[in-house]
Write a protein that holds these residues in place. Structure first.
Motif, PDB file in Angstrom:
ATOM      1  N   ASN A  75     -13.791 -18.282 -28.043  1.00 59.94           N
ATOM      2  CA  ASN A  75     -12.486 -18.113 -27.404  1.00 59.94           C
ATOM      3  C   ASN A  75     -11.709 -19.072 -28.172  1.00 59.94           C
ATOM      4  N   ASP A  76     -11.852 -20.418 -28.126  1.00 60.48           N
ATOM      5  CA  ASP A  76     -11.304 -21.392 -29.101  1.00 60.48           C
ATOM      6  C   ASP A  76     -11.036 -20.922 -30.294  1.00 60.48           C
ATOM      7  N   ALA A  77     -12.150 -20.426 -31.049  1.00 63.73           N
ATOM      8  CA  ALA A  77     -12.056 -20.187 -32.616  1.00 63.73           C
ATOM      9  C   ALA A  77     -11.057 -18.908 -32.845  1.00 63.73           C
ATOM     10  N   LEU A  78     -11.121 -18.125 -31.628  1.00 67.42           N
ATOM     11  CA  LEU A  78     -10.257 -16.920 -31.624  1.00 67.42           C
ATOM     12  C   LEU A  78      -8.725 -17.278 -31.582  1.00 67.42           C
ATOM     13  N   VAL A  79      -8.433 -17.905 -30.754  1.00 74.26           N
ATOM     14  CA  VAL A  79      -7.280 -18.615 -30.458  1.00 74.26           C
ATOM     15  C   VAL A  79      -6.586 -19.399 -31.476  1.00 74.26           C
ATOM     16  N   SER A  80      -7.683 -19.998 -32.183  1.00 74.60           N
ATOM     17  CA  SER A  80      -7.058 -20.849 -33.514  1.00 74.60           C
ATOM     18  C   SER A  80      -6.817 -19.810 -34.879  1.00 74.60           C
ATOM     19  N   ALA A  81      -7.459 -18.487 -34.727  1.00 74.58           N
ATOM     20  CA  ALA A  81      -7.332 -17.689 -35.716  1.00 74.58           C
ATOM     21  C   ALA A  81      -5.824 -16.762 -35.580  1.00 74.58           C
ATOM     22  N   VAL A  82      -5.806 -16.546 -34.273  1.00 78.18           N
ATOM     23  CA  VAL A  82      -4.279 -15.806 -34.208  1.00 78.18           C
ATOM     24  C   VAL A  82      -3.240 -16.777 -33.952  1.00 78.18           C
ATOM     25  N   ARG A  83      -3.394 -18.336 -33.426  1.00 79.64           N
ATOM     26  CA  ARG A  83      -2.248 -19.320 -33.894  1.00 79.64           C
ATOM     27  C   ARG A  83      -1.998 -19.230 -35.253  1.00 79.64           C
ATOM     28  N   ALA A  84      -2.839 -19.286 -36.173  1.00 78.88           N
ATOM     29  CA  ALA A  84      -2.680 -19.336 -37.812  1.00 78.88           C
ATOM     30  C   ALA A  84      -2.026 -18.106 -38.254  1.00 78.88           C
ATOM     31  N   ALA A  85      -2.371 -16.822 -37.799  1.00 80.82           N
ATOM     32  CA  ALA A  85      -1.641 -15.676 -38.116  1.00 80.82           C
ATOM     33  C   ALA A  85      -0.295 -15.528 -37.623  1.00 80.82           C
ATOM     34  N   ILE A  86      -0.186 -16.044 -36.384  1.00 86.37           N
ATOM     35  CA  ILE A  86       1.320 -16.312 -36.019  1.00 86.37           C
ATOM     36  C   ILE A  86       2.227 -17.147 -36.854  1.00 86.37           C
ATOM     37  N   ASP A  87       1.761 -18.263 -37.103  1.00 84.03           N
ATOM     38  CA  ASP A  87       2.163 -19.360 -37.681  1.00 84.03           C
ATOM     39  C   ASP A  87       2.763 -19.097 -39.211  1.00 84.03           C
ATOM     40  N   GLN A 140      -4.629 -16.539 -23.631  1.00 83.10           N
ATOM     41  CA  GLN A 140      -3.983 -17.546 -24.585  1.00 83.10           C
ATOM     42  C   GLN A 140      -3.311 -16.683 -25.860  1.00 83.10           C
ATOM     43  N   PRO A 141      -4.018 -15.759 -26.736  1.00 82.60           N
ATOM     44  CA  PRO A 141      -3.585 -15.197 -27.857  1.00 82.60           C
ATOM     45  C   PRO A 141      -2.272 -14.425 -27.308  1.00 82.60           C
ATOM     46  N   GLU A 142      -2.263 -13.856 -26.160  1.00 83.67           N
ATOM     47  CA  GLU A 142      -1.144 -12.850 -25.692  1.00 83.67           C
ATOM     48  C   GLU A 142      -0.077 -13.818 -25.541  1.00 83.67           C
ATOM     49  N   ARG A 143      -0.132 -14.977 -24.753  1.00 83.43           N
ATOM     50  CA  ARG A 143       0.806 -15.771 -24.506  1.00 83.43           C
ATOM     51  C   ARG A 143       1.592 -16.392 -25.645  1.00 83.43           C
ATOM     52  N   MET A 144       0.658 -16.473 -26.785  1.00 78.28           N
ATOM     53  CA  MET A 144       1.319 -17.137 -28.043  1.00 78.28           C
ATOM     54  C   MET A 144       2.226 -16.132 -28.612  1.00 78.28           C
ATOM     55  N   LEU A 145       1.716 -14.941 -28.802  1.00 73.56           N
ATOM     56  CA  LEU A 145       2.530 -13.909 -29.276  1.00 73.56           C
ATOM     57  C   LEU A 145       3.738 -13.642 -28.534  1.00 73.56           C
ATOM     58  N   ALA A 161      15.558  -7.223 -23.724  1.00 76.31           N
ATOM     59  CA  ALA A 161      15.755  -8.398 -22.447  1.00 76.31           C
ATOM     60  C   ALA A 161      14.799  -8.980 -22.034  1.00 76.31           C
ATOM     61  N   ASP A 162      13.559  -8.545 -22.193  1.00 74.12           N
ATOM     62  CA  ASP A 162      12.193  -9.312 -21.980  1.00 74.12           C
ATOM     63  C   ASP A 162      11.147  -9.090 -23.093  1.00 74.12           C
ATOM     64  N   PRO A 163      11.329 -10.315 -23.779  1.00 76.49           N
ATOM     65  CA  PRO A 163      10.248 -10.643 -24.759  1.00 76.49           C
ATOM     66  C   PRO A 163       8.997 -10.464 -24.472  1.00 76.49           C
ATOM     67  N   VAL A 164       8.255 -10.769 -23.416  1.00 75.11           N
ATOM     68  CA  VAL A 164       6.880 -10.405 -22.833  1.00 75.11           C
ATOM     69  C   VAL A 164       6.583  -8.840 -23.055  1.00 75.11           C
ATOM     70  N   VAL A 165       7.562  -7.993 -22.344  1.00 71.97           N
ATOM     71  CA  VAL A 165       7.394  -6.911 -22.559  1.00 71.97           C
ATOM     72  C   VAL A 165       7.300  -6.020 -23.903  1.00 71.97           C
ATOM     73  N   ALA A 166       8.001  -6.578 -24.649  1.00 75.20           N
ATOM     74  CA  ALA A 166       8.230  -6.306 -26.196  1.00 75.20           C
ATOM     75  C   ALA A 166       7.062  -6.479 -26.922  1.00 75.20           C
TER      76      ALA A 166
END
Length: 214
Positions: A75-87, A140-145, A161-166
């Motif tokens: 999971n840590d590896a996947l989180v790092s991959a998603v974080r890199a994609a976001i950043d 974690q990936p969903e929360r980062m997005l 109005a609600d970025p979480v829903v968006a």
């Protein structure tokens, strides 16, 4: 042994300890994937890692704790991959359609086919008796997005109005549909969709999202 000698040897002992931990986790991951959680024993993990059973318990404790650490590592590896994609893709100043499309395509073409993702799916789909990651860790990936979409909303890039829903709508229209297409093909034991087909799903999803949120 003098304290000075002990201090000199400490880094070496630390390296050996870390090496044993990695060997134990590698062995456990292989066995959990091949045999399943129920049929894998601590004895088998120790034997495959070429360490004593006592060493396994000293480092990780019971089998449930070992399983969770194996899943957390992937999971840590996947989180790092998603974080890199976001950043690297959802960056300020970039055309929003291009940014969202690049992000979705990167996840679909790089994260989904990765060995880490396939391992995570296989481990977390094991029988009900296998321990589960805490929701806060798993999501974690969903929360980062969601956090990045809150920035997009604050900057006026999207009307939400609600970025979480968006963020959840975006994921459902793009990454979620692409994953469904991949899973449907696998379930039918058919060839996986061609990359252009999956990328079209992402592009169409981005366009649908922007029609609703811009």
């Amino acid at each position: 042994m003098s304290r000075g000698v002990a201090a000199v040897q400490t880094p070496g002992r630390r390296r050996r300890s870390e090496g044993k931990k990695a060997a134990i986790l590698d062995a456990a991951e292989a066995l959990f994937l091949a045999e399943g959680y129920e049929r894998t024993s601590v004895d088998a993990i120790a034997a495959r890692a070429q360490v004593s059973k006592r060493t396994v318990y000293d480092h990780f404790g019971e089998k449930a704790a070992i399983f969770l650490r194996v899943v957390e590592r992937v999971n840590d590896a996947l989180v790092s991959a998603v974080r890199a994609a976001i950043d690297e893709e959802l960056v300020p100043g970039r055309d929003l359609r291009d940014a969202l499309t690049a992000f979705g395509r990167r996840v679909v073409t790089q994260t989904f086919p990765s060995a880490d993702y396939m391992t995570f799916r296989r481990l977390t789909s094991q029988q009900w008796s296998a321990p589960r990651l805490a929701e806060a860790v798993r999501d974690q990936p969903e929360r980062m997005l969601e956090e990045r979409f809150a920035v997009l909303a604050a900057d006026g890039e999207i009307r939400a109005a609600d970025p979480v829903v968006a963020a959840r709508h975006f994921t459902a229209l793009t990454i979620g549909l692409a994953l469904d297409a991949l899973d449907d093909r696998r379930a039918a034991e058919a060839e996986e969709p061609e990359e252009p087909e999956v990328l079209t799903i992402v592009t169409d999803g981005v366009d649908a999202f922007l029609r609703a949120y811009r």
